[in-house]
Write a protein that holds these residues in place. Structure first.
Motif, mmCIF file in Angstrom:
data_model
loop_
_atom_site.group_PDB
_atom_site.id
_atom_site.type_symbol
_atom_site.label_atom_id
_atom_site.label_comp_id
_atom_site.label_asym_id
_atom_site.label_seq_id
_atom_site.Cartn_x
_atom_site.Cartn_y
_atom_site.Cartn_z
ATOM 1 N N THR A 179 0.827 -1.220 0.000
ATOM 2 C CA THR A 179 0.000 0.000 0.000
ATOM 3 C C THR A 179 0.858 1.266 0.000
ATOM 4 O OG1 THR A 179 -1.562 -1.228 1.366
ATOM 5 C CG2 THR A 179 -1.956 1.137 1.154
ATOM 6 N N TYR A 180 1.908 1.274 0.857
ATOM 7 C CA TYR A 180 2.628 2.542 1.072
ATOM 8 C C TYR A 180 4.032 2.599 0.474
ATOM 9 C CZ TYR A 180 -1.092 3.035 4.541
ATOM 10 O OH TYR A 180 -2.309 3.113 5.169
ATOM 11 N N SER A 181 4.513 1.497 -0.084
ATOM 12 C CA SER A 181 5.882 1.440 -0.638
ATOM 13 C C SER A 181 6.927 2.064 0.292
ATOM 14 C CB SER A 181 5.940 2.156 -1.995
ATOM 15 O OG SER A 181 5.030 1.602 -2.859
ATOM 16 N N PRO A 182 7.048 1.575 1.508
ATOM 17 C CA PRO A 182 8.075 2.136 2.406
ATOM 18 C C PRO A 182 9.470 1.858 1.868
ATOM 19 C CG PRO A 182 7.228 0.098 3.299
ATOM 20 C CD PRO A 182 6.401 0.397 2.087
ATOM 21 N N VAL A 183 10.436 2.581 2.436
ATOM 22 C CA VAL A 183 11.794 2.451 1.912
ATOM 23 C C VAL A 183 12.639 1.496 2.772
ATOM 24 C CG1 VAL A 183 12.806 4.412 3.151
ATOM 25 C CG2 VAL A 183 13.566 3.880 0.844
ATOM 26 N N CYS A 184 12.161 1.246 3.999
ATOM 27 C CA CYS A 184 12.981 0.424 4.906
ATOM 28 C C CYS A 184 12.100 -0.277 5.952
ATOM 29 C CB CYS A 184 13.986 1.350 5.610
ATOM 30 S SG CYS A 184 15.026 0.544 6.840
ATOM 31 N N LEU A 185 12.539 -1.474 6.316
ATOM 32 C CA LEU A 185 11.946 -2.180 7.461
ATOM 33 C C LEU A 185 13.047 -2.295 8.513
ATOM 34 C CD1 LEU A 185 9.852 -4.058 8.923
ATOM 35 C CD2 LEU A 185 10.815 -5.957 7.603
ATOM 36 N N LEU A 186 12.798 -1.762 9.706
ATOM 37 C CA LEU A 186 13.794 -1.812 10.791
ATOM 38 C C LEU A 186 13.218 -2.604 11.964
ATOM 39 C CD1 LEU A 186 16.403 -0.808 12.304
ATOM 40 C CD2 LEU A 186 15.059 1.176 13.007
ATOM 41 N N MET A 187 13.936 -3.651 12.386
ATOM 42 C CA MET A 187 13.409 -4.479 13.486
ATOM 43 C C MET A 187 14.520 -4.889 14.439
ATOM 44 S SD MET A 187 10.807 -7.038 11.487
ATOM 45 C CE MET A 187 12.001 -7.950 10.522
#
Ligand SMILES: Cc1ncc(COP(=O)(O)O)c(C=O)c1O
Length: 406
Positions: A179-187
């Motif tokens: 939906t939002y095309s984020p640039v990064c996943l941080l976990m």
């Protein structure tokens, strides 16, 4: 003692709820207070003192570097820091290191790098996905990624979008990404202050595959889980994921302030002179201690030894969870990062913590009802045995009180 307490309250801001003991000295896995009472340190200054206190390797590095120089500017080549960066890259991902002084600053560097990459790839206003209840630091950028309301609610937050997904919710993550095309996943591979929640290998692997498919940077906050705490140098190494970005701090400076990021090939060359920096990091002294920690873990075998002792500790505590089902429900985490979920009210858990403190054991409580242990990797079987005897006594007392109240 009262004097120190009074002065603390008079001159220091009360940003932490303090125990009323003043520490005089650290010795191995123990801290000694001003009265000479020894406490087995199962908290390690919040996952910092991986080798315990005043480890001979650390002291040797401290003296050796201290006698040369403590600080130089970033305009010089910094040999201890170069050596440490080489070690970190060699044992993780191909890339480059940026050093900071703390975990929050590591997160700030990560935010800037990610946004620089977003700009470069034409996704300037794209956001970052983080986990519900995550903790990534308290500076204004980092606090935007820290999804614990009491940490961020009073402050103006930067404008970039942040999306929140529950640990393990792969459908939720997929929906956010598409939906939002984020640039990064941080976990965090194991959420720390968020409740000592380990991410499952399948969640990590699927999330990684999703990120790869949609060109989303995959970043691991290893600030608490790194430097051998979970039984690998970094916790992501229990799986086959390959992060684009690894955040580190806490244990890396051997007790001195040091943090930073290891940036994979996509990000390694984005910062140019003037883009980012700080006066003090990398402190040559912190880096020298970092090299000593790396050597202890990887050459002297402490990583393996810590893993073995953690297995023993887990087995003993699991037994206790079975023995006291009315008090404890679960043990979570990985390696020397343990969360014991209680079924108790916050005051009852505080009472247990106080009982352990009086008996000479330093333990932590997070999210009010979870007993958290972050022991040094140097913890011995004898120390575990002593801890267990006392922990059982304190639980037995709590069970009796609970029985009487019910
Ligand atoms: C996972 C994680 N990220 C970031 C931080 C922030 O590190 P620092 O306190 O060094 O700023 C912490 C500190 O507890 C942490 O546990």
């Amino acid at each position: 003692m009262t004097d120190w307490l009074q002065k603390d309250e008079t001159y220091l801001m009360s940003t932490y709820k303090r125990l009323t003991i003043a520490i005089e000295k650290g010795e191995g896995n123990y801290l000694l207070d001003t009265e000479g009472k020894a406490y087995l340190d199962l908290f390690t200054g919040l996952a910092v003192s991986v080798l315990g206190h005043s480890h001979p390797k650390i002291v040797e590095a401290l003296v050796e570097q201290g006698e040369k120089f403590l600080h130089i500017s970033n305009i010089f080549l910094n040999k201890p820091a170069i050596t440490l960066a080489e070690q970190l890259v060699t044992h993780t991902i191909p890339g480059k290191v940026f050093f900071s002084n703390s975990g929050a600053e590591a997160t700030e560097a990560a935010i800037k790098l990610v946004h620089k990459w977003a700009k470069m790839t034409g996704r300037e206003n794209a956001g970052i996905v983080v986990l519900k209840n995550s903790f990534h630091g308290r500076t204004l950028g980092a606090v935007k990624l820290t999804r614990q309301a009491h940490v961020y609610q009073d402050y103006p937050l930067p404008a970039f979008p942040v999306y929140e997904v529950a640990p393990g919710d792969i459908e939720g993550l997929q929906e956010i990404i598409t939906t939002y095309s984020p640039v990064c996943l941080l976990m965090e591979p194991v959420l720390g202050s968020g409740g000592v929640i380990p991410l499952s290998e399948s969640f990590l692997q699927t999330a990684f595959a999703l990120c790869k498919e949609h060109d989303v940077l995959f970043a691991m906050d290893e600030i608490q889980t790194g430097m051998g705490r979970t039984g690998k140098l970094f916790a992501y190494q229990h799986t086959t994921v390959e992060p684009d970005l690894i955040l580190f701090a806490k244990g890396v400076g051997g007790g001195l302030p040091l943090g930073g990021v290891i940036a994979g090939e996509k990000l390694a060359n984005l910062f140019k002179p003037g883009d980012h920096g700080t006066t003090f990091a990398p402190s040559p002294l912190s880096a020298a201690l970092g090299n000593a920690v790396m050597e202890a873990l990887l050459v002297d075998g402490l990583l393996e030894e810590g893993k073995k002792q953690a297995e023993y500790l887990w087995a003993r505590i699991a037994h206790l969870v079975d023995e006291y089902p009315q008090l404890l429900s679960d043990i979570r985490g990985k390696g020397m990062m343990l969360g014991i979920q209680t079924k108790l009210a916050p005051e009852e858990v505080s009472h247990i913590q106080q009982g352990m403190l009086e008996a000479g054991f330093l333990i932590d409580v997070t999210q009010k009802t979870i007993i958290r242990l972050l022991p040094p990797l140097t913890l011995t079987s004898e120390e575990i045995d002593r801890f267990m005897v006392c922990f059982r006594d304190v639980l037995e007392q709590a069970a009796r009180v609970k029985g009487e109240v019910m």
